[in-house]
Design a protein around this motif. Structure first.
Motif, mmCIF file in Angstrom:
data_model
loop_
_atom_site.group_PDB
_atom_site.id
_atom_site.type_symbol
_atom_site.label_atom_id
_atom_site.label_comp_id
_atom_site.label_asym_id
_atom_site.label_seq_id
_atom_site.Cartn_x
_atom_site.Cartn_y
_atom_site.Cartn_z
ATOM 1 N N ALA A 15 65.401 -44.570 17.316
ATOM 2 C CA ALA A 15 66.976 -45.037 17.510
ATOM 3 C C ALA A 15 67.169 -46.054 16.313
ATOM 4 O O ALA A 15 68.168 -46.171 15.624
ATOM 5 N N PHE A 16 66.195 -46.924 15.961
ATOM 6 C CA PHE A 16 66.266 -48.108 15.106
ATOM 7 C C PHE A 16 66.816 -47.319 13.847
ATOM 8 O O PHE A 16 67.704 -47.715 12.960
ATOM 9 N N PHE A 17 65.655 -46.336 13.370
ATOM 10 C CA PHE A 17 65.797 -46.041 12.028
ATOM 11 C C PHE A 17 66.915 -44.899 11.951
ATOM 12 O O PHE A 17 67.459 -45.059 10.848
ATOM 13 N N THR A 18 67.276 -44.137 12.943
ATOM 14 C CA THR A 18 68.378 -43.243 12.557
ATOM 15 C C THR A 18 70.006 -43.993 12.846
ATOM 16 O O THR A 18 70.780 -43.680 11.925
ATOM 17 N N GLU A 19 70.066 -44.849 13.741
ATOM 18 C CA GLU A 19 71.318 -45.464 14.124
ATOM 19 C C GLU A 19 71.509 -46.696 13.229
ATOM 20 O O GLU A 19 72.782 -46.846 12.822
#
Length: 144
Positions: free
Chosen positions: A20-24
């Motif tokens: 989620a960190f990388f995508t969001e």
């Protein structure tokens, strides 16, 4: 013959949270999210670089003996592992965007001999350089 880097590893305490960190926050895309018995294989990558993936490897997953897992956990939680440098064409702009999305920066954009660089951490504590390279920089001439 080696053609280039395909996958690199980033250690994480929580694969789904790091995904989620990388995508969001960084706008990466998920390349793989596959359950393989006791292990989960999760990779992400920059949309503009389809041939390179980051494998988000769990610090609790198989393949690590308990002593090695504990050593890695300590290093990651201390924030001493540099996981790489991401290239950008607008370090200051990306800094503002990512900071607004909640990314923790340990260094705001600064002029360096090689360009403009900011340093940030992911949700596990790994640090990354966000670098806008100087157009006139020639490594073979300037550093070789």
């Amino acid at each position: 013959m080696i053609q280039g880097l395909g996958i690199t590893t980033v250690w994480t305490f929580d694969q789904q949270r790091t995904k989620a960190f990388f995508t969001e926050k960084l706008d990466f895309e998920v390349r793989d999210d596959i359950s393989m018995g006791d292990m989960k294989w999760v990779t992400v990558g920059a949309k503009e670089q389809p041939g390179v993936e980051i494998a988000l490897m769990s610090l609790d997953g198989p393949g690590l003996d308990p002593e090695s897992a504990e050593a890695l956990k300590k290093l990651v939680s201390k924030g001493v592992l540099g996981a790489g440098a991401f290239r950008t064409d607008d370090c200051r702009g990306d800094y503002a965007t990512f900071k607004a999305r909640g990314v923790e920066f340990v260094q705001e954009p600064k002029e360096r001999p090689y360009g403009v660089e900011a340093i940030f951490r992911d949700d596990s504590g790994n640090w990354y350089s966000l670098t806008e390279r100087s157009e006139e920089l020639d490594f073979s001439k300037d550093f070789g």
